[in-house]
Motif scaffolding. Structure first.
Motif, mmCIF file in Angstrom:
data_model
loop_
_atom_site.group_PDB
_atom_site.id
_atom_site.type_symbol
_atom_site.label_atom_id
_atom_site.label_comp_id
_atom_site.label_asym_id
_atom_site.label_seq_id
_atom_site.Cartn_x
_atom_site.Cartn_y
_atom_site.Cartn_z
ATOM 1 N N HIS A 47 4.680 6.932 14.571
ATOM 2 C CA HIS A 47 4.723 6.577 13.689
ATOM 3 C C HIS A 47 4.587 8.115 11.928
ATOM 4 C CE1 HIS A 47 2.425 2.970 15.031
ATOM 5 N NE2 HIS A 47 1.849 2.971 16.055
ATOM 6 N N ALA B 196 0.328 9.234 6.428
ATOM 7 C CA ALA B 196 0.538 9.084 5.007
ATOM 8 C C ALA B 196 -1.119 9.823 4.454
ATOM 9 C CB ALA B 196 0.288 7.585 5.154
ATOM 10 N N ASP C 151 -3.892 6.011 0.851
ATOM 11 C CA ASP C 151 -2.743 5.479 0.453
ATOM 12 C C ASP C 151 -3.477 3.765 1.429
ATOM 13 O OD1 ASP C 151 -0.819 3.169 0.398
ATOM 14 O OD2 ASP C 151 0.809 4.861 1.658
ATOM 15 N N ASN D 286 -2.562 0.986 1.486
ATOM 16 C CA ASN D 286 -1.672 -0.195 2.261
ATOM 17 C C ASN D 286 -0.341 1.075 2.716
ATOM 18 O OD1 ASN D 286 -0.434 -1.899 3.131
ATOM 19 N ND2 ASN D 286 0.578 -3.083 1.383
ATOM 20 N N PRO D 287 -0.033 1.884 3.682
ATOM 21 C CA PRO D 287 1.056 2.508 3.828
ATOM 22 C C PRO D 287 1.891 2.315 4.752
ATOM 23 C CG PRO D 287 -0.921 3.178 5.154
ATOM 24 C CD PRO D 287 -1.517 2.630 4.280
ATOM 25 N N ASP D 288 3.056 2.337 4.028
ATOM 26 C CA ASP D 288 4.212 1.560 4.327
ATOM 27 C C ASP D 288 4.466 2.531 6.094
ATOM 28 O OD1 ASP D 288 6.923 1.382 6.142
ATOM 29 O OD2 ASP D 288 7.740 1.585 3.327
ATOM 30 N N PRO D 289 4.700 0.833 7.012
ATOM 31 C CA PRO D 289 4.562 2.054 8.938
ATOM 32 C C PRO D 289 5.817 2.224 8.711
ATOM 33 C CG PRO D 289 4.606 -0.984 8.138
ATOM 34 C CD PRO D 289 4.668 0.272 6.909
ATOM 35 N N ILE D 290 6.760 2.265 8.258
ATOM 36 C CA ILE D 290 8.056 2.363 8.576
ATOM 37 C C ILE D 290 8.174 3.624 7.789
ATOM 38 C CG2 ILE D 290 10.661 1.962 8.761
ATOM 39 C CD1 ILE D 290 10.035 -1.175 9.352
ATOM 40 N N ARG D 291 8.312 3.684 6.625
ATOM 41 C CA ARG D 291 9.075 4.991 5.485
ATOM 42 C C ARG D 291 8.106 5.857 5.888
ATOM 43 N NH1 ARG D 291 10.431 0.309 3.293
ATOM 44 N NH2 ARG D 291 12.879 0.284 2.642
ATOM 45 N N GLY D 292 8.774 7.567 5.593
ATOM 46 C CA GLY D 292 6.926 8.476 5.213
ATOM 47 C C GLY D 292 7.890 9.437 6.454
ATOM 48 N N ALA E 223 13.576 4.180 8.005
ATOM 49 C CA ALA E 223 12.811 5.367 8.984
ATOM 50 C C ALA E 223 13.024 7.441 8.343
ATOM 51 C CB ALA E 223 12.478 5.309 9.979
ATOM 52 N N GLU E 224 11.880 7.769 8.049
ATOM 53 C CA GLU E 224 12.673 9.524 7.539
ATOM 54 C C GLU E 224 12.901 9.670 9.010
ATOM 55 O OE1 GLU E 224 10.316 11.831 5.370
ATOM 56 O OE2 GLU E 224 10.165 9.806 4.009
#
Length: 161
Positions: free
Chosen positions: A18, A21, A25, A27-33, A109-110
């Motif tokens: 995952h 984050a 935060d 509501n963190p982004d589940p894909i980006r980061g 995704a990063e």
């Protein structure tokens, strides 16, 4: 855990499942980061080197993004407050870029970065807090200290620093 030259390398797997984050935060982004895996590279000792419980410490370090909300970055100092392995003088790690290349993931995704967790003593950790990661690396270079040597002496600092 695997052999590399005359040393040992421990690498985490699954820490980057995952993205990391900011803990604030809601509501963190589940894909980006950012995503990262950790390695510990010990340059001396060979396959006979005994490092009891190092794997547990590495697992705790890898879990800090999920447990503590810490985003793992270069020059981050993570203090465990306990020896990295049974009998070790090292109680913290300083993160630096590892030689392993990043793993590219499908957009958006990063990629996964590999960060090397370099063992440091409590005094060296204090030095990093006071002067920064670069100052500790300079002290190691000036004293010809191999920071990956599990039996190394800690860096010493003069009265002015």
């Amino acid at each position: 855990r695997f052999l590399a030259g005359d040393g040992l390398v421990f690498v985490t797997i699954g820490a980057s499942r995952h993205p990391m984050a900011d803990p604030a935060d809601v509501n963190p982004d589940p894909i980006r980061g950012p995503r990262a895996e950790l390695s510990i590279r010990l340059t001396a000792g060979g396959p006979d080197l005994q490092l009891p419980n190092l794997h547990r410490s590495l697992a705790m370090l890898a879990a800090t993004p999920m447990v503590e909300g810490l985003v793992l970055t270069e020059d981050a100092l993570i203090d465990l407050g306990a020896p990295l392995w049974d009998g070790a003088a090292f109680t913290a790690v300083l993160l630096t870029r590892d030689v392993l290349p990043s793993v590219i993931l499908p957009e958006p995704a990063e990629g996964v970065r590999f960060l090397r967790a370099v063992p440091v003593t409590a005094n060296e950790a204090a030095w990093v807090r006071l002067r920064g990661a670069g100052a500790l690396r300079d002290a190691w270079a000036e004293a010809a200290i191999d920071p990956g040597d599990p039996r190394r002496v800690p860096a010493t600092f003069g009265p002015d620093g």
